[in-house]
Write a protein that holds these residues in place. Structure first.
Motif, mmCIF file in Angstrom:
data_model
loop_
_atom_site.group_PDB
_atom_site.id
_atom_site.type_symbol
_atom_site.label_atom_id
_atom_site.label_comp_id
_atom_site.label_asym_id
_atom_site.label_seq_id
_atom_site.Cartn_x
_atom_site.Cartn_y
_atom_site.Cartn_z
ATOM 1 N N UNK A 34 0.834 -1.197 0.000
ATOM 2 C CA UNK A 34 0.000 0.000 0.000
ATOM 3 C C UNK A 34 0.873 1.253 0.000
ATOM 4 N N UNK A 35 0.435 2.245 -0.765
ATOM 5 C CA UNK A 35 1.132 3.524 -0.856
ATOM 6 C C UNK A 35 0.290 4.601 -0.166
ATOM 7 N N UNK A 36 0.951 5.488 0.567
ATOM 8 C CA UNK A 36 0.199 6.508 1.285
ATOM 9 C C UNK A 36 0.831 7.883 1.181
ATOM 10 N N UNK A 37 0.003 8.900 1.343
ATOM 11 C CA UNK A 37 0.480 10.272 1.493
ATOM 12 C C UNK A 37 -0.232 10.895 2.684
ATOM 13 N N UNK A 38 0.495 11.757 3.370
ATOM 14 C CA UNK A 38 -0.029 12.399 4.573
ATOM 15 C C UNK A 38 -0.037 13.909 4.369
ATOM 16 N N UNK A 39 -1.183 14.525 4.575
ATOM 17 C CA UNK A 39 -1.353 15.950 4.320
ATOM 18 C C UNK A 39 -0.622 16.775 5.380
ATOM 19 N N UNK A 40 0.060 17.816 4.938
ATOM 20 C CA UNK A 40 0.758 18.742 5.833
ATOM 21 C C UNK A 40 -0.247 19.769 6.348
ATOM 22 N N UNK A 41 -0.801 19.506 7.528
ATOM 23 C CA UNK A 41 -1.868 20.356 8.054
ATOM 24 C C UNK A 41 -1.365 21.700 8.556
ATOM 25 N N UNK A 42 -0.062 21.934 8.555
ATOM 26 C CA UNK A 42 0.443 23.271 8.872
ATOM 27 C C UNK A 42 0.389 24.184 7.654
ATOM 28 N N UNK A 43 0.149 23.611 6.465
ATOM 29 C CA UNK A 43 0.047 24.398 5.236
ATOM 30 C C UNK A 43 -1.364 24.402 4.640
ATOM 31 N N UNK A 44 -2.096 23.309 4.798
ATOM 32 C CA UNK A 44 -3.396 23.174 4.146
ATOM 33 C C UNK A 44 -4.254 22.223 4.962
ATOM 34 N N UNK A 45 -5.552 22.504 5.033
ATOM 35 C CA UNK A 45 -6.458 21.603 5.744
ATOM 36 C C UNK A 45 -6.703 20.364 4.899
ATOM 37 N N UNK A 46 -7.110 19.303 5.563
ATOM 38 C CA UNK A 46 -7.434 18.066 4.854
ATOM 39 C C UNK A 46 -8.553 18.315 3.844
ATOM 40 N N UNK A 47 -9.542 19.107 4.228
ATOM 41 C CA UNK A 47 -10.680 19.371 3.352
ATOM 42 C C UNK A 47 -10.242 20.133 2.100
ATOM 43 N N UNK A 48 -9.395 21.149 2.282
ATOM 44 C CA UNK A 48 -8.916 21.912 1.133
ATOM 45 C C UNK A 48 -8.044 21.057 0.222
ATOM 46 N N UNK A 49 -7.225 20.191 0.827
ATOM 47 C CA UNK A 49 -6.373 19.324 0.013
ATOM 48 C C UNK A 49 -7.219 18.390 -0.844
ATOM 49 N N UNK A 50 -8.279 17.843 -0.276
ATOM 50 C CA UNK A 50 -9.144 16.951 -1.041
ATOM 51 C C UNK A 50 -9.770 17.662 -2.241
#
Length: 468
Positions: free
Chosen positions: A31-47
């Motif tokens: 499995x491959x994963x990426x983790x959102x950098x919440x100090x730069x962008x919210x999870x909702x905005x990244x999606x």
């Protein structure tokens, strides 16, 4: 996949009737994963802006799966903007399950290449300090790049034996993460080379290292502080065994509950040498129960043992710091007028023409090997100030006066990342000469110096986009 016979026999004992289900998972893709950098962008905005097909990692709030066979997130401008980190899903768990409050002092003992440290730094939200250490200087260089790419400024990146750190940071940290060197049994599916390494250096070799690191870290944790220990192996000697040794030496430590997930399996009390039932609070991750590789986690709290007063005698301002803006070089002062952020003038530190902005409350670092102390603001070159790549990544668009913001579709984004000169004559509005922060869709990439419609590219050479 042919597993080492000794490993198979051990896993049969560990798993019992689940052994066949475990070995069957080796026929499944990793499995491959990426983790959102919440100090730069919210999870909702990244999606909303994510250009890849992603699905949530159910036990990681900012984690997602992607198809690593079809997509290449590392070859995208958003990666260069530090919006996410590529990380195996189970490996996201340790930093996720160590709760961090902005303003705390946090240590990642074995931090390279930065998968856990970047998340810890993001959780601090620019307050407090993250100290990320790795004994390997070459690996620590990669760690530094990843932290700077993520925009972490309140940090020290060290390359020292954990034992040496004890003298500098006695009972200093609120939180410590130890993702310990281990035999890597949980990563056999992800990387077949790990099996050969396992045959050369097995669990007994690594358990000695782990127990040493654990006891050294224990001395650096404040009373009431939390320590999270993790490995990517299944071996009881390296997991319950290493934690047991810590509890024998430091009885004031207590195992804590880890925020649950349905795929987690509890630790194995029968492999602990002390306080066995407490080990049900530890977590084992098996790949036949979850969409990820193997891991072990134990969360411990340090009680108020005897003689546990926090030591602060080494803490004092670093030498050479400027007490006021008036003492800073003129060109640096002029540049800082473009930055819309309140700085504490007393935290600027100028060393050999390099300008740093230091975290507060640091110990005296004389004699310690570090690759970075604080946020590198930039360099003074013959009296002229040149801002750093690290500062560009640490800033948000609204924090800087002069912005060149290109949409993702603009070919100049890739040209900039390749280090090419950029033409800006077509852009509307006045464009005075000077330093500009180059962004993609509002997220900073780096600096350039504009003059007469031409941007001289200052993107860091070692980070540049390489043609495939």
């Amino acid at each position: 996949m042919e597993l080492p016979k000794a490993f198979e026999e051990k896993m049969k004992t560990l798993l019992g009737e689940e052994f066949d289900a475990y070995t069957a998972c080796y026929e499944e893709p990793r499995y491959y994963g990426l983790r959102v950098n919440t100090s730069k962008i919210s999870v909702e905005e990244f999606q909303k802006i994510c250009p890849f097909s992603i699905t949530p990692v159910p036990w990681i709030e900012n984690g997602f799966y992607y198809d690593g066979e079809k997509e290449s997130p590392a070859r995208h401008p958003y990666y260069y903007a530090g919006l996410y980190y590529l990380q195996e899903p189970s490996a996201m768990t340790p930093a996720n399950r160590l709760d961090i409050t902005p303003g705390e002092r946090v240590l990642d003992v074995c931090a390279a290449p930065g998968g856990k440290a970047t998340e810890l730094g993001a959780k601090l939200q620019g307050e407090g300090v993250l100290i990320a250490n790795d004994i390997s200087n070459s690996r620590a260089k990669g760690l530094l790049k990843n932290l700077e790419l993520f925009g972490i400024g309140n940090m020290l990146v060290l390359s020292e034996e954990p034992g040496k750190l004890m003298d500098y940071f006695p009972e200093y940290f609120d939180k410590i993460l130890i993702d310990a060197p281990c035999s890597g049994e949980g990563m056999f599916r992800k990387d077949k080379k790990m099996m050969k390494a396992w045959e050369e250096h097995g669990p007994e070799f690594f358990s000695k290292l782990q127990r040493s690191i654990l006891t050294q870290a224990a001395a650096m944790l404040k009373p009431g502080g939390m320590l999270l220990y993790s490995t990517c192996t299944f071996d009881p000697l390296e997991n319950e065994g290493s934690v047991s040794r810590l509890l024998e030496q430091y009885p004031e430590f207590e195992l804590q509950e880890i925020r649950p997930y349905e795929g987690f399996r509890e630790g194995r009390p029968e492999y602990a040498s002390i306080r066995q039932e407490e080990f049900r609070k530890t977590v084992r991750i098996f790949p036949h129960h979850m969409k990820g590789e193997g891991h072990y986690l134990a969360l411990l709290k340090k009680g108020n043992g005897e003689g546990s007063e926090t030591q602060t005698s080494r803490i004092h301002p670093a030498k050479g710091r400027s007490a006021s803006y008036e003492k800073l070089p003129e060109d640096l002062r002029n540049f800082l007028q473009l930055v819309h952020r309140p700085f504490d003038a007393g935290r600027f530190d100028i060393r050999k023409d390099r300008v740093y902005y230091m975290p507060e409350g640091l110990p005296d670092l004389t004699g310690i090997r570090f690759l970075r102390s604080g946020l590198l603001i930039g360099e003074l070159k013959k009296g002229r100030f040149e801002p750093s790549q690290a500062l560009a990544m640490n800033l948000k668009k609204e924090e800087y006066e002069n912005i060149l913001d290109f949409p993702l579709s603009d070919e100049r984004v890739i040209k900039y990342l390749k280090g090419e000169t950029i033409l800006t004559d077509d852009l509307t509005g006045p464009k005075e000469k000077g330093w500009y922060l180059v962004c993609v869709d509002g997220y900073p990439l780096g600096f350039g110096k504009l003059s007469q419609g031409t941007l001289k590219n200052k993107y860091l050479p070692g980070w540049r986009w390489m043609s495939s």
